[in-house]
Design an enzyme around this catalytic site. Sequence first.
Site, mmCIF file in Angstrom:
data_model
loop_
_atom_site.group_PDB
_atom_site.id
_atom_site.type_symbol
_atom_site.label_atom_id
_atom_site.label_comp_id
_atom_site.label_asym_id
_atom_site.label_seq_id
_atom_site.Cartn_x
_atom_site.Cartn_y
_atom_site.Cartn_z
ATOM 1 N N ASP A 130 0.805 -1.230 0.000
ATOM 2 C CA ASP A 130 0.000 0.000 0.000
ATOM 3 C C ASP A 130 0.840 1.283 0.000
ATOM 4 O O ASP A 130 0.370 2.340 -0.379
ATOM 5 C CB ASP A 130 -0.917 0.028 1.234
ATOM 6 C CG ASP A 130 -1.883 -1.147 1.260
ATOM 7 O OD1 ASP A 130 -2.055 -1.792 0.211
ATOM 8 O OD2 ASP A 130 -2.444 -1.420 2.337
ATOM 9 N N ARG A 165 -12.960 0.035 -25.954
ATOM 10 C CA ARG A 165 -13.589 -0.065 -24.631
ATOM 11 C C ARG A 165 -12.896 0.819 -23.602
ATOM 12 O O ARG A 165 -11.734 1.179 -23.749
ATOM 13 C CB ARG A 165 -13.501 -1.511 -24.136
ATOM 14 C CG ARG A 165 -14.505 -2.405 -24.792
ATOM 15 C CD ARG A 165 -14.295 -3.850 -24.375
ATOM 16 N NE ARG A 165 -15.345 -4.682 -24.915
ATOM 17 C CZ ARG A 165 -15.274 -5.992 -25.050
ATOM 18 N NH1 ARG A 165 -14.181 -6.626 -24.681
ATOM 19 N NH2 ARG A 165 -16.284 -6.668 -25.531
ATOM 20 N N MET A 172 -5.380 -2.051 -5.245
ATOM 21 C CA MET A 172 -5.402 -2.166 -3.782
ATOM 22 C C MET A 172 -4.781 -0.908 -3.170
ATOM 23 O O MET A 172 -4.336 -0.014 -3.881
ATOM 24 C CB MET A 172 -4.627 -3.395 -3.350
ATOM 25 C CG MET A 172 -5.411 -4.676 -3.463
ATOM 26 S SD MET A 172 -4.506 -6.034 -2.700
ATOM 27 C CE MET A 172 -5.826 -7.227 -2.521
HETATM 28 O O1 F6P Z 1 -2.611 -3.991 3.151
HETATM 29 C C1 F6P Z 1 -2.491 -4.755 2.005
HETATM 30 C C2 F6P Z 1 -3.850 -5.041 1.391
HETATM 31 O O2 F6P Z 1 -3.628 -5.807 0.226
HETATM 32 C C3 F6P Z 1 -4.694 -3.817 1.075
HETATM 33 O O3 F6P Z 1 -4.305 -3.177 -0.089
HETATM 34 C C4 F6P Z 1 -6.069 -4.437 1.014
HETATM 35 O O4 F6P Z 1 -7.057 -3.486 1.350
HETATM 36 C C5 F6P Z 1 -6.008 -5.512 2.060
HETATM 37 O O5 F6P Z 1 -4.631 -5.803 2.276
HETATM 38 C C6 F6P Z 1 -6.731 -6.781 1.699
HETATM 39 O O6 F6P Z 1 -6.687 -7.619 2.793
HETATM 40 P P1 F6P Z 1 -7.056 -9.160 2.731
HETATM 41 O O7 F6P Z 1 -5.945 -9.877 2.042
HETATM 42 O O8 F6P Z 1 -7.174 -9.555 4.155
HETATM 43 O O9 F6P Z 1 -8.327 -9.294 1.962
#
Ligand code: F6P
Length: 295
Positions: A130, A165, A172
């Site tokens: 992130d 398209r 994420m």
């Molecule tokens: O913090 C890393 C992350 O991939 C975020 O980008 C995302 O919101 C979250 O973890 C997803 O978490 P999980 O793998 O528990 O669904």
Amino acid sequence: MTTIKKIGVLTSGGDAPGMNSAIRAATRTALYHGCEVVGIHEGFHGLLNGFFSTLEAREVGGIIQRGGTVLGTARSQEFREESGQARAAEQLAAHHIDALIVIGGDGSMRGVQALAQRGVPVVGVPASIDNDIWGTNMSIGVDTALNTIRSAIDKLRDTASSHRRAFLIETMGRNCGYLAVMAGVIGGAEVVLIPEAELTIEEAAQAVEKAHRLGKTHSIVVVAEGASVKIQDLARRLEELDVGFATRIPILGHVQRGGRPSPFDRLLATRLGVKAAEALLGGHSGVMVALRGRA
Ligand code: F6P
């Protein structure tokens, strides 16, 4: 100051490519300085439940290039509570683990602080795709995730162009728009939607419509998962407005978290892993090693 003879290493939170490189570097640095190293499996959950194994140099061989984390990871609800943190400190003492290296994201760094306040010598290593961890320019895993997204966008552009398209791609990042902004820039997106600087659905739709008017054969829109505009709502609006492109929503999802760490991530993780072990042995605690500046 207690002499550190045994160091625990754990990975926590969402996995990130490069975590293994950090485990390897931290372990081998600690061994080099004459310490024993204990691998704690499944993050703070494993710490609370005694999932421990001894790490020798060979146990961390052949992992520098592997995605994920060989120690496993978890999000522990119990460790978020004060009672869980107290029990974690007790577990470490009971197993004669004098100090801890925590490799993980922002939640894990809060865990570092909580344990340091309880007198546990502990150092954090920032690892999360992130890039939302305060104090470091880059976290481990970000570069690899961006490469994965870049590769996906390049491929999607080919098919988008062939079919005229608009592709709406969610990245994420939880509440952080870093991945989306960078992906948008390197992927030539028409518009990027992020939590830190919100656009309305109408503004986003106008940008796509303008691209069509200017003769583009496709449109790329990147939406951070934390943005308030929801990707399906934007797709619906684009269809309603008949902007000239049919829409599709490819799901990248957890693909963004996997894969072999890039050279940048391997180097960053190695440097931070070495530094974390050295920081602990140098008497630091409650701190995070970080990348400052550009290199
Ligand atoms: O913090 C890393 C992350 O991939 C975020 O980008 C995302 O919101 C979250 O973890 C997803 O978490 P999980 O793998 O528990 O669904």
